[in-house]
Design a protein around this motif. Structure first.
Motif, PDB file in Angstrom:
ATOM      1  N   PRO A  14     -19.975  -4.962  71.594  1.00 15.38           N
ATOM      2  CA  PRO A  14     -21.028  -5.962  71.389  1.00 15.38           C
ATOM      3  C   PRO A  14     -21.285  -6.178  69.892  1.00 15.38           C
ATOM      4  O   PRO A  14     -21.371  -5.221  69.126  1.00 15.38           O
ATOM      5  N   GLY A  56     -17.404  -9.253  80.058  1.00 11.41           N
ATOM      6  CA  GLY A  56     -18.242  -9.518  78.895  1.00 11.41           C
ATOM      7  C   GLY A  56     -18.405 -10.997  78.610  1.00 11.41           C
ATOM      8  O   GLY A  56     -17.838 -11.856  79.271  1.00 11.41           O
ATOM      9  N   GLU A 110     -21.544  -9.375  74.397  1.00 12.34           N
ATOM     10  CA  GLU A 110     -21.530  -8.196  75.274  1.00 12.34           C
ATOM     11  C   GLU A 110     -20.164  -7.543  75.086  1.00 12.34           C
ATOM     12  O   GLU A 110     -19.230  -8.207  74.639  1.00 12.34           O
ATOM     13  N   MET A 116     -16.617  -6.802  75.507  1.00 13.71           N
ATOM     14  CA  MET A 116     -15.680  -7.796  76.017  1.00 13.71           C
ATOM     15  C   MET A 116     -14.299  -7.178  76.223  1.00 13.71           C
ATOM     16  O   MET A 116     -13.841  -6.374  75.423  1.00 13.71           O
TER      17      MET A 116
END
Length: 117
Positions: free
Chosen positions: A43, A64, A97, A99
């Motif tokens: 993130p 994500g 987020e 990923m």
């Protein structure tokens, strides 16, 4: 027959700053025309903005969310999105987020085909 197990492929950091696990590429298989890798970003992390002269690239988001920029155009991305990055297109992806996504390159990914400003 060429089969590579995900867990047996050692992750490494590419020139653009993402963590990559090569699934099938020039380093581990008799690949000729393409490569497949899994990339991860934590993130808030982002790749360094870059382009590839030769490789056409696809990203396919597995987990994500984030923000994708290609040649100055930005959009939010999420799981299930498939992204085309043409050769010569400046691009960068930023994770909002954690990923995880697949990267497919044709011709195969090569560090020497990654260019920065």
């Amino acid at each position: 027959m060429e089969i590579r197990k995900h867990a047996e492929q050692t992750p490494f950091t590419t020139k653009d700053g993402s963590t990559i696990r090569s699934l099938l590429d020039l380093s581990n298989a008799p690949v000729r025309n393409q490569s497949l890798a899994e990339a991860t970003l934590l993130p808030g992390a982002e790749t360094e903005r870059h382009y590839h002269r030769l490789s056409e690239e696809f990203y396919y988001l597995l987990e994500g969310r984030g923000r994708m920029e290609i040649d100055g155009l930005e959009t939010d991305v999420e799981p299930g999105d498939a992204i085309l990055i043409p050769p010569g297109a400046w691009h960068q992806i930023r994770a909002t987020e954690a990923m995880r996504f697949l990267c497919c390159c044709a011709p195969p990914y090569a560090h020497g085909d990654t260019y920065f400003a």
